[in-house]
Scaffold this motif. Structure first.
Motif, PDB file in Angstrom:
ATOM      1  N   CYS A  85      19.037 -20.745  21.972  1.00 23.90           N
ATOM      2  CA  CYS A  85      17.612 -21.794  21.977  1.00 23.90           C
ATOM      3  C   CYS A  85      17.433 -23.144  22.144  1.00 23.90           C
ATOM      4  O   CYS A  85      18.020 -23.859  21.473  1.00 23.90           O
ATOM      5  CB  CYS A  85      17.070 -21.265  20.235  1.00 23.90           C
ATOM      6  N   TYR A  86      16.946 -23.448  23.732  1.00 21.52           N
ATOM      7  CA  TYR A  86      17.496 -24.604  23.850  1.00 21.52           C
ATOM      8  C   TYR A  86      16.093 -25.395  23.439  1.00 21.52           C
ATOM      9  O   TYR A  86      15.417 -26.560  23.282  1.00 21.52           O
ATOM     10  CB  TYR A  86      17.303 -24.882  25.115  1.00 21.52           C
ATOM     11  N   ASP A  87      15.009 -24.748  22.579  1.00 15.46           N
ATOM     12  CA  ASP A  87      13.988 -24.992  22.049  1.00 15.46           C
ATOM     13  C   ASP A  87      14.482 -26.165  20.967  1.00 15.46           C
ATOM     14  O   ASP A  87      15.073 -26.857  20.421  1.00 15.46           O
ATOM     15  CB  ASP A  87      13.593 -24.405  20.495  1.00 15.46           C
ATOM     16  N   GLU A  88      12.942 -27.449  21.236  1.00  6.25           N
ATOM     17  CA  GLU A  88      12.713 -28.373  20.903  1.00  6.25           C
ATOM     18  C   GLU A  88      13.810 -29.135  19.342  1.00  6.25           C
ATOM     19  O   GLU A  88      14.436 -29.832  19.017  1.00  6.25           O
ATOM     20  CB  GLU A  88      11.933 -29.531  21.324  1.00  6.25           C
ATOM     21  N   GLU A  89      13.400 -28.040  18.406  1.00  7.12           N
ATOM     22  CA  GLU A  89      13.539 -28.360  16.970  1.00  7.12           C
ATOM     23  C   GLU A  89      14.802 -28.380  16.846  1.00  7.12           C
ATOM     24  O   GLU A  89      15.626 -29.126  16.315  1.00  7.12           O
ATOM     25  CB  GLU A  89      12.937 -26.935  16.440  1.00  7.12           C
ATOM     26  N   PRO A 131      16.484 -33.967  34.286  1.00  2.00           N
ATOM     27  CA  PRO A 131      15.711 -32.855  33.750  1.00  2.00           C
ATOM     28  C   PRO A 131      16.197 -31.846  31.986  1.00  2.00           C
ATOM     29  O   PRO A 131      16.868 -31.658  32.944  1.00  2.00           O
ATOM     30  CB  PRO A 131      14.518 -32.516  34.823  1.00  2.00           C
ATOM     31  N   PHE A 132      15.689 -31.919  31.156  1.00  2.00           N
ATOM     32  CA  PHE A 132      16.272 -31.046  30.409  1.00  2.00           C
ATOM     33  C   PHE A 132      15.896 -28.836  31.153  1.00  2.00           C
ATOM     34  O   PHE A 132      17.137 -28.510  30.389  1.00  2.00           O
ATOM     35  CB  PHE A 132      15.441 -30.733  29.293  1.00  2.00           C
ATOM     36  N   GLU A 133      15.147 -29.127  31.579  1.00  2.00           N
ATOM     37  CA  GLU A 133      15.586 -27.785  32.441  1.00  2.00           C
ATOM     38  C   GLU A 133      16.567 -27.287  32.888  1.00  2.00           C
ATOM     39  O   GLU A 133      17.030 -26.835  33.662  1.00  2.00           O
ATOM     40  CB  GLU A 133      14.335 -27.542  33.602  1.00  2.00           C
ATOM     41  N   ALA A 134      17.570 -28.648  34.364  1.00  2.00           N
ATOM     42  CA  ALA A 134      18.582 -29.177  34.906  1.00  2.00           C
ATOM     43  C   ALA A 134      19.248 -28.928  34.059  1.00  2.00           C
ATOM     44  O   ALA A 134      20.731 -28.355  34.122  1.00  2.00           O
ATOM     45  CB  ALA A 134      18.172 -29.927  35.906  1.00  2.00           C
ATOM     46  N   ILE A 135      19.378 -29.761  33.042  1.00  2.00           N
ATOM     47  CA  ILE A 135      20.231 -29.300  31.777  1.00  2.00           C
ATOM     48  C   ILE A 135      20.972 -28.085  31.673  1.00  2.00           C
ATOM     49  O   ILE A 135      22.373 -28.054  30.901  1.00  2.00           O
ATOM     50  CB  ILE A 135      19.746 -30.621  31.116  1.00  2.00           C
ATOM     51  N   LYS A 136      19.815 -27.385  31.116  1.00  2.00           N
ATOM     52  CA  LYS A 136      19.575 -26.072  30.180  1.00  2.00           C
ATOM     53  C   LYS A 136      20.951 -25.475  31.564  1.00  2.00           C
ATOM     54  O   LYS A 136      21.666 -24.839  31.133  1.00  2.00           O
ATOM     55  CB  LYS A 136      18.437 -25.513  30.419  1.00  2.00           C
ATOM     56  N   LYS A 137      19.913 -25.357  33.205  1.00  2.00           N
ATOM     57  CA  LYS A 137      20.737 -24.858  34.159  1.00  2.00           C
ATOM     58  C   LYS A 137      22.514 -24.686  33.772  1.00  2.00           C
ATOM     59  O   LYS A 137      22.417 -23.789  34.219  1.00  2.00           O
ATOM     60  CB  LYS A 137      19.910 -24.669  35.429  1.00  2.00           C
ATOM     61  N   LEU A 138      22.999 -26.174  34.119  1.00  2.00           N
ATOM     62  CA  LEU A 138      24.205 -26.394  33.966  1.00  2.00           C
ATOM     63  C   LEU A 138      24.995 -25.806  33.531  1.00  2.00           C
ATOM     64  O   LEU A 138      25.871 -25.458  33.210  1.00  2.00           O
ATOM     65  CB  LEU A 138      24.080 -27.912  34.063  1.00  2.00           C
ATOM     66  N   HIS A 139      24.517 -26.001  32.134  1.00  2.00           N
ATOM     67  CA  HIS A 139      25.037 -25.985  30.528  1.00  2.00           C
ATOM     68  C   HIS A 139      25.218 -24.238  31.097  1.00  2.00           C
ATOM     69  O   HIS A 139      26.068 -23.759  30.470  1.00  2.00           O
ATOM     70  CB  HIS A 139      24.389 -26.391  29.373  1.00  2.00           C
ATOM     71  N   ILE A 190      24.107 -32.685  20.209  1.00  2.00           N
ATOM     72  CA  ILE A 190      23.001 -31.062  20.155  1.00  2.00           C
ATOM     73  C   ILE A 190      22.436 -31.097  21.335  1.00  2.00           C
ATOM     74  O   ILE A 190      21.368 -31.975  20.871  1.00  2.00           O
ATOM     75  CB  ILE A 190      22.753 -31.073  18.232  1.00  2.00           C
ATOM     76  N   ILE A 191      22.078 -29.472  21.762  1.00  2.00           N
ATOM     77  CA  ILE A 191      21.443 -29.324  22.648  1.00  2.00           C
ATOM     78  C   ILE A 191      20.490 -28.316  22.510  1.00  2.00           C
ATOM     79  O   ILE A 191      18.930 -27.940  23.322  1.00  2.00           O
ATOM     80  CB  ILE A 191      21.398 -29.553  24.104  1.00  2.00           C
ATOM     81  N   PHE A 208      27.050 -18.545  28.556  1.00  2.00           N
ATOM     82  CA  PHE A 208      25.984 -18.576  27.281  1.00  2.00           C
ATOM     83  C   PHE A 208      24.569 -18.117  28.091  1.00  2.00           C
ATOM     84  O   PHE A 208      24.482 -18.597  28.742  1.00  2.00           O
ATOM     85  CB  PHE A 208      25.193 -20.352  26.905  1.00  2.00           C
ATOM     86  N   TYR A 209      23.251 -17.906  27.525  1.00  2.00           N
ATOM     87  CA  TYR A 209      22.250 -17.559  28.446  1.00  2.00           C
ATOM     88  C   TYR A 209      21.008 -17.948  27.254  1.00  2.00           C
ATOM     89  O   TYR A 209      21.095 -17.697  25.810  1.00  2.00           O
ATOM     90  CB  TYR A 209      22.131 -16.493  28.297  1.00  2.00           C
TER      91      TYR A 209
END
Length: 233
Positions: free
Chosen positions: A98-102, A117-125, A188-189, A215-216
């Protein structure tokens, strides 16, 4: 034609401990080579081998009695010439995150360093399939590589006094997951609801050295539901 890989540099650490070292490089290619050599040692030394410990570029063997290094060299080259094929790789272990900001405590720092942007970071991860290079630091802490080059971010200059279990971090060319509450300096992401280390399980560690991981993304609600289910088991 298959490339012949030279026998690794050999050093006796003690009378019954040998270290075999390949080039000191952290890479998928080197890691796979180390895993192949580790399997080779287990096959060749068989009952003489007490334990073998593989790392990023070395394999350390603990043996019962002296080993004929020249024989091992000969067998290694023979295996190479015969285009030996190692064990088949299994499907990657799927880890929810879960990449939620919390949970993404260093989201803004990672965005500033990478200029993404964080969406791109998540996708690459999530796009990468990682290898479990090493398990250490804490019981069950997996060092996973290689991280996408666009996500290379230095670790925190001042580590946190407490990072909660399940936190997923990145640092340098690797990503990892904290199995326990502990101090830590990774960026921590996100967070996984999975329990990485449980001494009461038949297999206490979720990850195995040499395994593959991907990861998903899950929502915060899904995170809470999985966590509740894990806690009730």
């Amino acid at each position: 034609m298959k490339q012949i890989i030279e026998f690794p540099h050999t050093m006796w650490i003690s009378q019954y401990t040998i270290r075999f070292a390949f080039d000191e490089v952290i890479s998928q290619e080197n890691f796979q080579l180390v895993q192949q050599f580790n399997r080779f040692l287990k096959k060749m030394l068989h009952t003489n081998l007490i334990e073998s410990v593989a790392s990023y570029h070395t394999v350390t063997a603990y043996v019962k009695h002296q080993v004929d290094i020249a024989f091992l060299q000969e067998q290694w080259l023979t295996m190479q010439r015969n285009a030996y094929v190692g064990e088949a790789t299994s499907q990657p272990l799927q880890i929810p995150i879960c990449y939620d900001e919390e949970f993404a405590l260093d989201m803004h720092r990672v965005m500033n360093v990478t200029a993404l942007p964080f969406e791109a970071i998540k996708k690459l991860h999530m796009d990468k399939v990682y290898s479990v290079y090493l398990i250490g630091f804490l019981p069950g802490f997996p060092y996973l590589g290689d991280l996408h080059s666009q996500l290379f971010v230095p670790r925190l200059t001042k580590p946190r006094s407490l990072v909660s279990a399940g936190s997923v971090g990145i640092g340098g060319l690797q990503t990892g997951i904290y199995p326990l509450d502990s101090p830590g300096g990774w960026n921590i992401i996100g967070k996984t609801p999975f329990t990485l280390f449980d001494i009461h399980r038949k297999a206490p560690f979720l990850f195995t050295l040499g395994g593959q991981v991907q990861f998903y993304e899950i929502t915060k609600q899904a995170f809470l539901e999985i966590k509740e289910k894990e806690c009730s088991n």
